[in-house]
Design a protein around this motif. Structure first.
Motif, short mmCIF file in Angstrom:
data_model
loop_
_atom_site.label_atom_id
_atom_site.label_comp_id
_atom_site.label_asym_id
_atom_site.label_seq_id
_atom_site.Cartn_x
_atom_site.Cartn_y
_atom_site.Cartn_z
N GLY C 202 0.80 -1.22 0.00
CA GLY C 202 0.00 0.00 0.00
C GLY C 202 0.83 1.26 0.00
O GLY C 202 2.07 1.23 0.01
N TYR C 203 0.11 2.37 -0.02
CA TYR C 203 0.74 3.68 -0.04
C TYR C 203 0.07 4.56 1.01
O TYR C 203 -1.15 4.55 1.16
CB TYR C 203 0.56 4.35 -1.40
N ASN C 204 0.88 5.35 1.67
CA ASN C 204 0.37 6.39 2.55
C ASN C 204 -0.78 5.93 3.43
O ASN C 204 -1.87 6.47 3.41
CB ASN C 204 -0.07 7.60 1.71
N GLY C 205 -0.51 4.88 4.18
CA GLY C 205 -1.48 4.46 5.18
C GLY C 205 -2.55 3.52 4.66
O GLY C 205 -3.37 3.05 5.44
N THR C 207 -3.62 -0.07 2.54
CA THR C 207 -3.01 -1.34 2.19
C THR C 207 -3.62 -1.94 0.93
O THR C 207 -4.74 -1.58 0.56
CB THR C 207 -3.13 -2.35 3.35
#
Ligand SMILES: Cc1cc2nc3c(=O)[nH]c(=O)nc-3n(C[C@H](O)[C@H](O)[C@H](O)COP(=O)(O)OP(=O)(O)OC[C@H]3O[C@@H](n4cnc5c(N)ncnc54)[C@H](O)[C@@H]3O)c2cc1C
Lengths: 422, 417, 450
Positions: C202-205, C207
């Motif tokens: 995932g990205y920036n918190g 998933t």
């Protein structure tokens, strides 16, 4: 008022194939099947075997309630459609019930064509299209001694064989000069005829019945030449006509059958038609034809179902081709495509390969045009009709394989198809 | 061994509240400290001068003194990696390393604080290559001072034991959630044997309380989450997320100052031994000037200061125990009492041409807003001994500052030994 | 709705027309050698008119279609598709001999048999086809991937929709299939590479995975998993450890931790998704990049024609660790893959299991995205990669014959990264392939003896 996203009229081959195609694409959309027949779906084609006793009426269902439940299909038997109101997207049944549809399929098939022979309407006779007909004919055949079969098409020939095998004295009266016209040429038809003759069936080819009279325990049929025949069982099998009565006043365009385009769409928005009820494109010409055969009903049903459910894989109808597989007295007659050049438009530029062995009842006729197969018919000749159908439909170029094909159509056909699929 | 083994069994029996006396070196003391903290997973790889420490651990596991998973992995890189994994599954974890081992561990090592995984790793400090060397010095620990680990330097073998146990509680504190290095000087503490007190296990168990190391992050099918998705970049929520992660990590580090003090106090109250948790002031109240020391050198420094005091010198000692987080307030409280300092380092800061403790102390001192004359002393490299005599010289050199003397360069101890 | 089933497959390139299959079928169905009873028809060794050898050989038999027209065309309900086995069953008690089924079949798969007086068709011998068993050349195979898809298709896809892999990505397909089968009682490690690159962690918190997942370092996947597993063992929980790693994180910088974990027989399933280089970061060369390959760090120019050295064979290296289970796999042979995945999973409960899955990369290798599976297949068919498995007790065993390979050049010419190869380079690779097979065969023989 009831509503169904997909409303299908009829429950036979065309209808059921459309249902399967719709459910491939749209597993949940509401789907209702309304048929005037009172039974679970069955095929008219199986009826001769119900008559002969080979098939039991309770063992011929094409689908059962479990199938309808599994696929969330509402099945309503015993209800006849009387009227269609395309502007309201509405169908009216014989009990007055109204059904609204998003998409409507008319797959009402055909029913026996009753010829305008004087006196026939006052005479007791039998036909064969429904299970009730078949049961009645079976019943009648066990009591009758002498039968007349009017018409030597598929239904008549099946009926004649059944009745003869049941011990009746059978006469077949056919207006045309041969049996099974349209599927076999006169020579092949002759082979079939003689098998019937050999089994004691009287074959009166080229005879028109002009008058029929009800008698105390049977009927009398008078032929054009003045000859009269008597029988205690009369089977009328002079062809079928599409069931389109309910179209009256709806604006749905009909001719002999309901006119459809190559996606089985009628001229009315959101209404499709498929199977014996249609008059659809011909494979060989630009004409619109009524084919009335089971494989076509299936083919058209699937196309209609795909069109209705907006299946992206939808392909156009290739056009109807006459196809017939016919078993008589343990022999096989198969015909795919053009069988008789004298009746078609191909005569001028076609090439015919004929091979006949009358003693052994063997017949094989292959017709090419421009190195493409146009038709193949055979009696007691091993063929894969499905492969032949594809060779014709796909207009496969046989230039390099013609000799092999003529020598061994079965193996060569299989090889060509195997190669094509790869 | 058996009596001591009994000492850490959980059976609550009056006799078990008695501490035991044993004679051991710093590496064994660290192993006892670990045993008392009851870790779940330990991963080890031997390296001089830490080796005997992991031998003790192995021995303790073999004898059932420590009930933990012991992973004999193929290198320090995997040591740290395995412990991160274990911690993410909820384990209390421990290892020890130094020097080249720490350098090899560096890649996962710098990740542990960001993952906010409490963990204790003893650094049995060692000078770094090259020249090729296997002896003590602080260069390894000083190289990783910016990695985000809490670092505490011990002065005595007893302090090694006590601090090792305390370190678990400090790191696991919910306001901290950071890994801790307990630093003990290679050679001097690692191999120097002395009599120490082994605290009674039930007392330590009560001190440690409930274990909860990964309440914030887990690799657990029962509470699925993604650990460490990509964060940052120039757009979207990333940049602020990253900044906030970093900020909260810094907050944890600052919170540690309070937690370290509280923990040392509680240890003293329960176990009976008190330490200056951040900075120790030795004979400082009436001092004109002071030495700043760190680690085991402080013992010799104290002897030298005592001698100098006998001769009328108003000299004291400021000993740094907690180096990360740097205890700015505590240091400045001490510095404010004196007019000059001499800072003794066992490592160098290459670019500044001084010792790192010197540099850090001066950075804190600028907040005093007055000029503090100072000198940087560098000694004890590669295991060399900073003797009482050496410290007497350091005191003499530092005293010169009061007379207006100024040193442009660090003063190298041991260069002429 | 769409269900997949086991099928008999035919590879005409391997068929020499010996007819053993037809005899076996006739024997099985009619107790005679007469090929008229065979429901598989191998077609014409020779052209009837010229007597010449036909190539390739063709075949007619029932394909057990998904939307069988024979069934649709049957007026007597004598034919039906068995939804559990997928075969089309013929019921003699209902058949009326009308032959309409033969009109529906475009394959010559259901035909009238004069001798017995009714149609006959292949029934796959209830899942144990006699023809396949006797085929001496592997031209006929019983492919179970269809039923495998059905089985796996019912399970939840444990990655979220919308992972941002490249079009045609083999790895995304692989990991989705894999995790479906592994289930949710798992911890997934995806070291830097395409797999986290497509958003699994995932990205920036946020998933990309519905199960516990994390980014290890490129270097320490096996070690981190080992630590996790230790703790779960300690608390008495049985949780699967799964690594989905690229070839760089396996054989290059990740090798030490991998080797250590294998030596310690850590209980984990370590999967190498081998796309022969660092594809995620712009197609740099790795230790797994074959000689001659164009990559962005082994370019093609006057002085260099792609990578100068051969790839290391990681699967073989892992076999030498004597792991609990080692196998190679390719997504073009799914049934084989699933079989191995199951075995690897079981082995990972006991110790270290290593699966090496070959993962052709359309973006990095330069071939059309639609051809991924075909490239996978050609890799295997040319022996460029080989499919085998290893256990300490059984030793090495091929799971797909390495005999009669297709020419390597056919494989190479499909792929852009090999476009520049000169004949010497092609010969070198062919030699390399041959030698690899030879030495693997030697291992196979050793296992057979011991
Ligand atoms: C005895 C016999 C033998 C045959 N043999 C062969 C053969 O060997 N080969 C071959 O290819 N074909 C043969 N056929 C033809 C074949 O059966 C038909 O082509 C095929 O059944 C057409 O299918 P269909 O779905 O279009 O229509 P049908 O089978 O005619 O079905 C029509 C459906 O519509 C329903 N219906 C009709 N009107 C209404 C209404 N107003 N409201 C509601 N429901 C309505 C009916 O109840 C029925 O369910 C034979 C036919 C017969 C009768």
């Amino acid at each position: 008022m009831q509503h169904s996203k997909y409303l299908i009229i009829g429950s036979s081959h065309a209808a059921l194939e459309a249902v399967a195609a719709i459910r491939m694409q749209d597993p949940d959309g509401s789907l209702t099947l309304i048929t005037r027949d009172k039974h679970l779906p069955y095929s008219p084609t199986v009826l001769p075997y119900v008559v002969s006793g080979r098939s039991q009426p309770d063992n011929i269902n094409l689908k059962d309630q479990a199938y309808f439940d599994l696929h969330a299909i509402e099945f309503i038997p015993g209800r006849k459609v009387e009227k269609i109101e395309p502007e309201n997207h509405c169908v009216i049944l014989d009990n007055g019930q109204q059904w609204q549809y998003d998409k409507l399929l008319l797959a009402t098939g055909a029913s026996p064509l009753i010829p305008p022979i004087s006196g026939l309407d006052q005479t007791e006779f039998l036909v064969l299209r429904t299970l009730e007909d078949a049961i009645a004919l079976r019943q009648a055949s066990s009591q009758a001694k002498k039968a007349i079969v009017l018409g030597a098409g598929l239904v008549g020939m099946h009926g004649a064989e059944n009745l003869a095998e049941a011990g009746l004295d059978v006469t077949v009266v056919e207006m045309q000069t041969q049996v099974l016209p349209g599927y076999f040429d006169p020579q092949a038809a002759g082979l079939i005829e003689s098998a019937f003759s050999q089994h004691g069936v009287t074959m009166k080819m080229g005879h028109r019945a002009v008058r029929i009279e009800q008698q105390d325990n049977g009927c009398q049929v008078e032929l054009e030449n003045g000859e009269t025949l008597e029988a205690d069982l009369l089977l009328v099998s002079t062809g079928v006509k599409p069931v389109t009565d309910y179209c009256a006043g709806s604006g749905i365009e009909t001719d002999q059958g309901i006119l459809v385009d190559d996606h089985m769409a009628t001229n009315q928005t959101d209404i499709w038609a498929a199977g014996d009820v249609t008059q659809a494109g011909d494979f060989y010409s630009n004409a619109q034809v009524v084919t009335g055969i089971l494989p076509d009903a299936v083919e058209q049903g699937r196309i209609a179902g795909m069109a209705m459910s907006e299946d992206p894989c939808l392909k156009s109808y290739n056009g109807g081709i006459p196809i017939n597989t016919y078993t008589f007295y343990g022999q096989q007659a198969i015909s795919v495509g053009v069988s008789d050049l004298s009746t078609g438009t191909l005569a001028d530029c076609s090439e015919v390969e004929l091979s006949v062995d009358t003693d052994n009842g063997f017949f094989q006729k292959i017709i090419f045009k421009d190195n493409q197969l146009q038709g193949i018919s055979g009696i007691n000749a091993a063929l894969d009709p499905g492969i032949m159908w594809q060779l014709i439909l796909r207009r496969i170029d046989l230039a390099d394989d013609k000799a092999d094909f003529v020598a061994k159509p079965l193996e060569t056909g299989r090889r060509l198809m195997s190669r094509t699929w790869r | 061994m058996t009596t001591i083994e009994k000492a850490i069994t959980p059976d609550i029996d009056d006799s078990h509240y008695q501490s035991k006396t044993l004679v051991c070196d710093g590496n064994e003391a660290a192993a006892w400290g670990v045993a008392l903290a009851r870790p779940d997973v330990m991963a080890i790889y031997p390296i001089t001068p830490q080796s005997s420490l992991v031998e003790y651990l192995s021995q303790f596991v073999a004898e059932g003194i420590i009930d933990a998973e012991l992973m004999n992995v193929e290198g320090e890189h995997s040591v740290m990696s395995a412990l991160q994994g274990a911690a993410l599954a909820g384990a209390r974890t421990y290892t020890a390393t130094c020097g080249p081992g720490l350098a090899f561990m560096f890649e996962p090592y710098i990740r542990t604080p960001g993952l906010r995984l409490p963990m204790v790793a003893s650094l049995v400090t060692r000078d770094t290559l090259t020249p090729q060397c296997v002896w003590g010095g602080h260069q390894d620990a000083m190289l990783v001072k910016e990695a985000g680990w809490i670092q505490m330097y011990c002065e005595t073998v007893q302090e090694v034991l006590d601090t090792t146990t305390m370190a678990f509680r400090i790191g696991e504190h919910p306001d901290v959630m950071l890994p801790v290095n307990v630093n003990s000087d290679g050679n001097y503490l690692s191999y120097g044997a002395t009599g120490i007190q082994l605290p009674a296990a039930p007392l330590v168990d009560a001190f440690m309380g409930e274990k909860n190391v990964n309440w914030h992050a887990a690799l657990d099918p029962e509470r699925p989450m993604a650990i460490d998705p990509l964060t940052g970049g120039a757009g979207g929520p990333g940049p602020s997320m990253f900044a906030n992660y970093r900020k909260s990590q810094c907050d944890g580090m600052q919170n540690a100052l309070r937690v370290i003090e509280e923990t040392h106090k509680d240890w003293g109250d329960r176990i009976g031994r008190y330490y200056s948790p951040l900075v120790e002031e030795y004979r400082l109240d009436d001092a004109d000037y002071a030495l700043v020391t760190i680690g085991s050198m402080t013992g010799a420094a104290k002897d030298a200061v005592d001698l100098a005091r006998d001769q009328g010198e108003a000299v004291g000692i400021i000993k740094i125990k907690t180096f990360r987080p740097f205890p700015v307030e505590a240091i400045n409280r001490a510095l404010s009492k004196v007019k000059a300092i001499g800072v003794v380092d066992r490592s160098v800061n290459f670019g500044w041409n001084c010792g790192p403790v010197y540099q850090e102390t001066l950075a804190a001192a600028q907040r005093l807003q007055r000029f503090l004359p100072s000198a940087s002393f560098i000694g004890g490299l590669a295991g060399s001994d900073i003797t009482v005599e050496h410290f007497s010289q350091v005191i003499e050199d530092t005293a010169q500052l009061l007379k207006g003397h100024h040193y442009d360069e660090p003063i190298w101890i041991n260069r002429n030994d | 709705m769409a269900l997949g089933y086991n099928t008999i497959t035919f590879n005409p390139d391997k068929c020499d027309g010996c007819g053993d299959c037809m005899r076996a079928c006739s024997q099985a169905k009619a107790g005679t050698d007469d090929p008229v009873h065979s429901r598989i028809q191998i077609l014409a060794n020779e052209t009837p008119s010229t007597g010449e050898q036909q190539s390739p050989i063709e075949m007619a038999m029932c394909r057990q279609c998904g939307d069988p027209k024979c069934v649709s065309n049957c007026p007597a309900a004598a034919l039906s598709k068995d939804l559990s086995s997928g075969t089309i069953d013929w019921d003699s008690s209902k058949c009326v001999n009308c032959l309409l089924c033969t009109v529906g079949c475009a394959f010559g798969g259901i035909t009238y048999n004069v001798e017995v007086g009714h149609v006959t068709k292949c029934d796959t011998c209830d899942g144990n086809p006699a023809c396949v068993k006797v085929c001496p050349h592997g031209a006929l195979e019983y492919n179970t991937s269809g039923s495998v898809y059905t089985r796996i298709g019912d399970k939840e896809d444990l990655f979220v929709p919308g992972l941002s892999a490249c079009q045609g990505c083999n790895s995304e397909l692989l990991i989705r299939h894999t995790l479906r089968n592994v289930g949710s009682n798992v911890v997934v490690a995806t070291p830097p590479g395409c797999i986290p690159g497509m958003g699994t962690v995932g990205y920036n918190g946020k998933t990309g995975t519905k199960v516990p997942v994390f980014h290890p370092l490129l270097t320490n996947t096996a070690s981190m998993l080992a630590g996790i597993k230790k703790q779960y063992n300690r608390v008495g929980r049985d949780v699967t450890m799964l690594a989905l790693a690229g070839d760089g994180g396996v054989g290059d910088v990740g090798f030490q931790s991998l080797s250590g974990a294998a030596e310690r027989n850590e209980q984990q399933l370590f999967m190498c998704v081998d796309n022969e280089g660092y594809m995620n970061t712009g197609m740099q060369s790795s230790g797994s990049t074959p000689a001659g390959s164009w990559t962005s760090t082994t370019p093609v120019g006057k002085e260099m024609q792609g990578k100068r050295t051969d790839a290391k064979n990681m699967a073989r290296i892992m076999m030498m660790h004597n792991c609990e289970y080692v196998a190679t796999a390719s997504l073009s042979f799914m049934d084989d893959y699933y079989d191995k995945l199951d075995k690897a999973l079981a082995a990972s409960k006991r110790g270290f299991a290593y699966l090496h899955v070959y993962a052709p990369c359309p973006t990095g290798w330069r071939f059309p995205a639609a051809e991924t599976i075909e490239v996978c297949r050609k890799q295997v068919e040319s022996n460029f990669v080989t499919l085998w498995e290893f256990t300490p007790d059984q030793g090495l065993q091929f799971t797909r014959s390495v005999d009669k390979p297709a020419p390597l050049a056919d494989y190479l010419k499909q792929i852009g990264k090999y476009r520049h190869l000169n004949q010497d380079q092609i010969d070198h690779l062919q030699r390399r392939v041959d030698n690899q097979v030879k030495s693997l065969k030697a291992f196979e023989q050793t296992s057979a003896v011991s």
